[in-house]
Design a protein around this motif. Sequence first.
Motif, PDB file in Angstrom:
ATOM      1  N   ASN A 176      14.831  29.104  11.663  1.00 44.90           N
ATOM      2  CA  ASN A 176      15.941  29.072  12.617  1.00 44.90           C
ATOM      3  C   ASN A 176      17.110  28.169  12.185  1.00 44.90           C
ATOM      4  O   ASN A 176      17.990  27.874  12.992  1.00 44.90           O
ATOM      5  CB  ASN A 176      15.458  28.628  14.005  1.00 44.90           C
ATOM      6  CG  ASN A 176      16.102  29.429  15.120  1.00 44.90           C
ATOM      7  OD1 ASN A 176      16.496  30.577  14.915  1.00 44.90           O
ATOM      8  ND2 ASN A 176      16.225  28.828  16.290  1.00 44.90           N
ATOM      9  N   CYS A 194      25.593  27.719  15.371  1.00 47.28           N
ATOM     10  CA  CYS A 194      25.894  26.947  16.588  1.00 47.28           C
ATOM     11  C   CYS A 194      26.853  25.797  16.281  1.00 47.28           C
ATOM     12  O   CYS A 194      27.787  25.543  17.047  1.00 47.28           O
ATOM     13  CB  CYS A 194      24.608  26.396  17.198  1.00 47.28           C
ATOM     14  SG  CYS A 194      23.607  27.628  18.035  1.00 47.28           S
ATOM     15  N   VAL A 200      18.524  24.264  20.203  1.00 48.33           N
ATOM     16  CA  VAL A 200      18.053  25.093  19.087  1.00 48.33           C
ATOM     17  C   VAL A 200      16.720  24.559  18.559  1.00 48.33           C
ATOM     18  O   VAL A 200      16.659  23.450  18.027  1.00 48.33           O
ATOM     19  CB  VAL A 200      19.084  25.120  17.929  1.00 48.33           C
ATOM     20  CG1 VAL A 200      18.632  26.099  16.846  1.00 48.33           C
ATOM     21  CG2 VAL A 200      20.476  25.472  18.427  1.00 48.33           C
ATOM     22  N   ASP A 238      19.504  28.974  10.130  1.00 48.27           N
ATOM     23  CA  ASP A 238      20.741  29.785  10.116  1.00 48.27           C
ATOM     24  C   ASP A 238      21.388  29.802  11.503  1.00 48.27           C
ATOM     25  O   ASP A 238      22.616  29.731  11.629  1.00 48.27           O
ATOM     26  CB  ASP A 238      20.444  31.217   9.666  1.00 48.27           C
ATOM     27  CG  ASP A 238      20.132  31.306   8.177  1.00 48.27           C
ATOM     28  OD1 ASP A 238      20.398  30.313   7.471  1.00 48.27           O
ATOM     29  OD2 ASP A 238      19.615  32.348   7.740  1.00 48.27           O
ATOM     30  N   THR A 239      20.557  29.888  12.532  1.00 47.94           N
ATOM     31  CA  THR A 239      21.059  29.855  13.912  1.00 47.94           C
ATOM     32  C   THR A 239      21.718  28.513  14.200  1.00 47.94           C
ATOM     33  O   THR A 239      22.770  28.450  14.855  1.00 47.94           O
ATOM     34  CB  THR A 239      19.905  30.096  14.907  1.00 47.94           C
ATOM     35  OG1 THR A 239      19.331  31.366  14.661  1.00 47.94           O
ATOM     36  CG2 THR A 239      20.400  30.027  16.348  1.00 47.94           C
TER      37      THR A 239
END
Length: 300
Positions: A159, A166, A150, A161-162
């Motif tokens: 990014n 994960c 990531v 939140d991603t």
Amino acid sequence: MKEQFKSGVAALIGRPNVGKSTLMNRLIGQKIAITSKKPQTTRNRIRTVYTSEEGQIVFLDTPGIHKAKNRLGNYMVSVAEGTIRDADAVLWLVEPSTFIGAGERHIIEVLKKCKTPVILVINKTDTVKREDILLFIDTYRREMDFAEIVPVSALKGDNTDTLIACIMKYLPYGPAFYDEDTVTDQPQRQIAAELIREKALRCLEDEIPHGIAVSIERMKWRGRLVDIEATIVCEKASHKGIIIGKGGAMLKKIGSQARADIEDMLESKVNLQLWVKVKKDWRDSDFLLKNFGYREDGAD
């Protein structure tokens, strides 16, 4: 909260100064871990808590893994490597680069021995071209199998939140460890001491290396006012003079900046008094390391 609630531990590891503390502060939405441009700023394992409807992540921010030069260094590396064993997921932070140095290769060897899912987090993406990020991903993908890769910017929040999504994938189902309002289990005294040390590191820049510690001697509430007496400990008499500064100007600057952050944390007015003491070679003294809160068992 959901019936299928998840809860678990995510450890942040990496070489010094890759942005672990900045990322953790960003993920929980509050400043707990101190940051500075100097490597090895984080010395203890810092535990913070992120809670959502889906689950709860207990983050462990560790000292950077590096080649130890003294007992404090040995302690820091021991804490970082020991944290991996306690985690449900490991977040390995690296800087965006196609070069993998000796420090990163040492970490790869450590990670290959653990059975914990490893999420590679390529930080500081705001400092590189977007099209180059795939090159960095490909470079690290060749070295070992990661559960996830990531790219993020801890500074900008890109990014993140991603990344949270994960991490949640690898946590077991179970009840929350902490109340949903909890953001850290760090004692207020310890956070206050660390905030003072952060301001000292920033104000002193390159004049004093890592040879300072902060001890809170007294912390007492008087209604809406908190009296705090703290001592900045250094290794040399010459360092003491630099920390105090001409006419006490540097010590006053450190105190003023630290007080503002401590007031934000405590949500109260603070009366902060600082002193400076010399303790020669404290970083090689088991007694003084334990006295300043650096314990080999990794307890915070």
